[in-house]
Enzyme design. Sequence first.
Site, PDB file in Angstrom:
ATOM      1  N   ASP A   1       0.858  -1.195   0.000  1.00 20.77           N
ATOM      2  CA  ASP A   1       0.000   0.000   0.000  1.00 20.77           C
ATOM      3  C   ASP A   1       0.887   1.237   0.000  1.00 20.77           C
ATOM      4  O   ASP A   1       2.127   1.122   0.096  1.00 20.77           O
ATOM      5  CB  ASP A   1      -0.959   0.016   1.219  1.00 20.77           C
TER       6      ASP A   1
ATOM      7  N   LYS B   1     -16.494  13.104 -11.026  1.00 19.59           N
ATOM      8  CA  LYS B   1     -17.001  14.408 -11.507  1.00 19.59           C
ATOM      9  C   LYS B   1     -17.634  14.115 -12.867  1.00 19.59           C
ATOM     10  O   LYS B   1     -17.146  13.257 -13.593  1.00 19.59           O
ATOM     11  CB  LYS B   1     -15.852  15.391 -11.759  1.00 19.59           C
TER      12      LYS B   1
ATOM     13  N   LEU C   1     -18.129  14.721 -16.739  1.00 21.73           N
ATOM     14  CA  LEU C   1     -16.996  14.968 -17.640  1.00 21.73           C
ATOM     15  C   LEU C   1     -16.722  16.456 -17.844  1.00 21.73           C
ATOM     16  O   LEU C   1     -15.559  16.884 -17.865  1.00 21.73           O
ATOM     17  CB  LEU C   1     -17.246  14.275 -18.993  1.00 21.73           C
TER      18      LEU C   1
ATOM     19  N   TYR D   1     -13.306   6.563 -14.036  1.00 16.47           N
ATOM     20  CA  TYR D   1     -13.282   5.296 -13.286  1.00 16.47           C
ATOM     21  C   TYR D   1     -13.811   4.142 -14.149  1.00 16.47           C
ATOM     22  O   TYR D   1     -13.214   3.075 -14.230  1.00 16.47           O
ATOM     23  CB  TYR D   1     -14.133   5.461 -12.023  1.00 16.47           C
TER      24      TYR D   1
END
Length: 468
Positions: free
Chosen positions: A259, A316, A318, A374
């Site tokens: 991580d 968000k 686009l 995403y």
Amino acid sequence: MNDHYLAFANSSLGRALVEGLGLPRPPVLERYVAGSPAFSRGDCLIGMAAGGELCEQAGHVLAAQDNPVWTVEQDPARAAIQACELEVKVLRGEELEKARLKTVIFDASGIRNSAALSELHRFFHPVIRHIAECGRIVILGRIPELVEDAAARTAQRALEGFTRSLGKEIRKGATAQLLYVAAGAEKQMESSLRFFLSPKSAYVSGQVVRIYPSAHLAAIDWQSPLSGKVALVTGASRGIGEAIARVLARDGAHVICLDVPQAEKELQAVAQAIGGSTLMLNISDAKTPQSIVDHVVGKHQGLDIIVHNAGITRDKTLGRMSLELWNAVIDVNLSSEERINEALLSAQALRHNARIICVSSISGIAGNLGQTNYASSKAGVIGMVQSHAQAYAEQGITINAVAPGFIETAMTAAIPFAIREAGRRMNSMSQGGLPVDVAETIAWFASPASGGLQGNIVRVCGQSLLGA
Ligand SMILES: NC(=O)c1ccc[n+]([C@@H]2O[C@H](COP(=O)([O-])OP(=O)(O)OC[C@H]3O[C@@H](n4cnc5c(N)ncnc54)[C@H](O)[C@@H]3O)[C@@H](O)[C@H]2O)c1
């Protein structure tokens, strides 16, 4: 994060109220507890369409468990599994009326034209109302793309619609899956049958899995299938990554927990709890792939399993999304995985019969408002798995992905209430999954006995309506 509605609806007061108001009651899903029997406990039913070629192998798997095995009247399965050292009784009359079937296997590989699809009705119609809570149904067929005869290919493809609809009808936490098995891959079915007939697949339903021939058919200890294996899990300090690390360690692997340096304290705690080790790296850094290679080769003489779990969202729409947010998500969720795989492969740091397992998302299948970055990254992960599967398989390495739906983690706790509730309920289980559900699915892919699985994308989403 707690699902208060699920807890309330299953309390004695809540149950009466919820039923009185006609509201859906999410079932309490049975999950695997370490040390308990691998197969779900309860009556098992097996059947097949005439000419089936997979039933006998399924019978051998059933012979490894001690639940009572039944078939229905005049079903050809009885003759097909004669050699399996199984006592098989015929379910009829009063016994059928009282039956609560925990596991059902139906070999549909003999269905070679559309008229013969009525075999599905013949077998399932009398028994479908007798599936137990958290029951398991597995249908076996042949990979349509590999079936030469057009009528047979059509009929095998039809099994998908049947299985997915069955998954939506059976409810009560029960699941239904379709395993397409290539000719020559019959012996590779065992790890998948064991997974889908067990509580480990609690939040997986309506899935279609393709199993191919593989030179690797390891004889393994099913209680500790990853004994002696070295696994690396990215994003292991919390959430789904932590659950993956814990389950792989439970199954016997030494787990390297990776991580970002900022998560050092949490990462140390996870590694310590499972007897693993840590690697503090940002997967986006250009030097990270080489650092991983140096670590796994220097300390472990190579790697057996890599789980690409670390991921970020920067949501968000686009029009409002900066290039920075776009690039950050694509780089962490997709490009870094490509770079790490390339480095491991070119350094020959992955051992023979190694596993690459990626974490995609149903967002990458269905798309999602505010997630163009995403969803692109997660659809790209699916593309990466599918593009490399065959070439990697030739090197004795499998690559597969899980696509989680709504999983109860810090990531989903941050979603606004109304959207969160919708995400939780819009699936056949009427609830979110737990990180362990994703982890169990990854452990099935990771097993040395899963060499026949390549290029599969399995959703861990309770059969979500999204992108179905
Ligand atoms: N939670 C869900 O419902 C859900 C649904 C679908 C897919 N997923 C995917 O599952 C994976 C895990 O999700 P989660 O909910 O546990 O998320 P999480 O945010 O709780 O955990 C992600 C982990 O990845 C680590 N990480 C992030 N960027 C990193 C980097 N550059 N280098 C190294 N580590 C980094 C974080 O520190 C964190 O420990 C992600 O890939 C996510 O996209 C989650």
